[in-house]
Design an enzyme around this catalytic site. Structure first.
Site, PDB file in Angstrom:
ATOM      1  N   ASP A 140       9.503  17.699   0.891  1.00  0.00           N
ATOM      2  CA  ASP A 140       9.292  17.787  -0.558  1.00  0.00           C
ATOM      3  C   ASP A 140       8.083  16.927  -0.971  1.00  0.00           C
ATOM      4  OD1 ASP A 140      12.016  19.111  -0.885  1.00  0.00           O
ATOM      5  OD2 ASP A 140      12.548  17.200   0.021  1.00  0.00           O
ATOM      6  N   HIS A 168      17.700  16.314  -1.656  1.00  0.00           N
ATOM      7  CA  HIS A 168      16.850  17.398  -1.142  1.00  0.00           C
ATOM      8  C   HIS A 168      17.493  18.715  -1.595  1.00  0.00           C
ATOM      9  CE1 HIS A 168      14.348  19.885   1.370  1.00  0.00           C
ATOM     10  NE2 HIS A 168      15.413  20.385   1.962  1.00  0.00           N
TER      11      HIS A 168
HETATM   12  C1  LMR Z   1      13.529  23.694   2.656  1.00  0.00           C
HETATM   13  O1  LMR Z   1      13.402  22.836   1.779  1.00  0.00           O
HETATM   14  O2  LMR Z   1      12.604  24.426   3.014  1.00  0.00           O
HETATM   15  C2  LMR Z   1      14.882  23.916   3.278  1.00  0.00           C
HETATM   16  O3  LMR Z   1      15.639  22.744   3.213  1.00  0.00           O
HETATM   17  C3  LMR Z   1      15.566  25.042   2.587  1.00  0.00           C
HETATM   18  C4  LMR Z   1      16.867  25.433   3.253  1.00  0.00           C
HETATM   19  O4  LMR Z   1      17.882  25.557   2.536  1.00  0.00           O
HETATM   20  O5  LMR Z   1      16.887  25.644   4.485  1.00  0.00           O
END
Ligand code: LMR
Length: 315
Positions: A140, A168
């Site tokens: 992120d 997250h």
């Molecule tokens: C991401 O942020 O790309 C992953 O965590 C998304 C996910 O749910 O696999």
């Protein structure tokens, strides 16, 4: 001079590795293929690859554990069902770390819901310091840096000190109030450089919050390459420390923070790292807009934790 590429190079050229790969028994033949590919990469410092379906082999004397596997959310699945399945996995892996890994092991949780999975693994490994557990919000963090760089037509290395607060998940708060950008050799605040407060408080935040879902929609698969890059960034910074004047985002135990985040949550904060030890970045002023968003993501994490802890005794 920017030292980041040199530092990554150092990691590659100085640190021999033994990779231990754990998967479930039905996946062992697939894992053989991964081992073949790793051999075929001819990586000079990869000394050994050990594929296994046994926790006592996988976790023995580990220095770094990257917990990638988790139960993904399937259609029609309630969040509670997802947490229940994952509590089982991370309780077992935490207990195995407790039993077999070095007490200095650094544990990085990637599998979602990463923050709460990490908290459960830590609670299941009472002999390992809580501070040794972190979850990945570097993806992120990198997404936020990159969105700012794209908007300004600079490189992502020109952007520093963005912050991801909280979970997250789509409640995370990407905060650029303290971030700096290098525009034509001059370091300025991101708000000053972009001059578009409504984008920074609106679409920018939404894009970062929803980027994981957008990648899944486009690829029909979860992020892979960007997640792997973020894991490398996260582990490299744990091993070598953060560069002077820079901080990064990591999900860590909230105990003792000065930002009013409830204790005993695995919450993403700005941290600096030295001698393989992270510290909260202290004293950043928090405005009302940020406060509200930081509290919202803390509330989600508190609810996740309550549900997960409920399952912990029965898992
Ligand atoms: C991401 O942020 O790309 C992953 O965590 C998304 C996910 O749910 O696999």
């Amino acid at each position: 001079m920017n030292l980041r590429p040199i530092q990554s190079e150092l990691f590659l050229s100085l640190q021999p590795l033994v990779l231990v790969l754990l998967d479930i028994t039905p996946m062992m033949t697939v894992l053989e293929g991964v081992v073949m590919e790793l051999q075929d990469c001819a990586l000079p410092l990869l000394r050994e690859v050990i594929p296994t379906d046994k926790e006592e082999v996988a976790f023995k004397d580990l220095d770094i554990a990257i917990l990638v596997g988790s139960m993904p959310r399937r259609e029609g699945m309630e969040r509670k069902d997802l947490l229940k399945a994952n509590v089982k996995i991370f309780k077992s892996q935490g207990a195995a770390l407790d039993k077999y890994a070095k007490k200095t092991v650094k544990v990085v949780v990637v599998g979602n819901p990463a923050n709460t999975n990490c908290l459960i693994a830590s609670k299941s490994a009472p002999s390992i310091p809580k501070e040794n557990f972190s979850c990945l919000t570097r993806l992120d963090h990198n997404r936020a840096k990159s969105q700012i760089a794209l908007k300004l037509g600079v490189t992502s290395n020109d952007v520093k000190n963005v912050i991801i607060w909280g979970n997250h998940s789509s409640t995370q708060y990407p905060d650029v109030n303290h971030a700096k950008v290098n525009v034509k050799g001059k370091e300025v605040g991101v708000y000053e450089a972009i001059k578009d407060d409504s984008w920074l408080k609106g679409d920018f935040i939404l894009t970062v919050q929803q980027r994981g879902a957008a990648v899944i929609k486009a690829r029909k698969l979860s992020s892979a390459m960007s997640a792997a890059k973020a894991i490398c960034d996260h582990v490299r910074d744990i091993w070598f420390g953060t560069p002077a004047g820079e901080f990064v985002s990591m999900g860590v135990i909230s105990d003792g923070n000065s930002y009013g985040v409830p204790e005993d949550l695995l919450y993403s904060f700005p941290v600096v790292i030295k001698d393989k030890t992270w510290k909260f970045v202290e004293g950043l002023p928090i405005n009302d807009f940020s406060r509200e968003k930081m509290d919202l993501t803390a509330k989600e994490l508190t609810e996740e934790k309550e549900t997960a802890v409920e399952f912990l005794s029965s898992a």
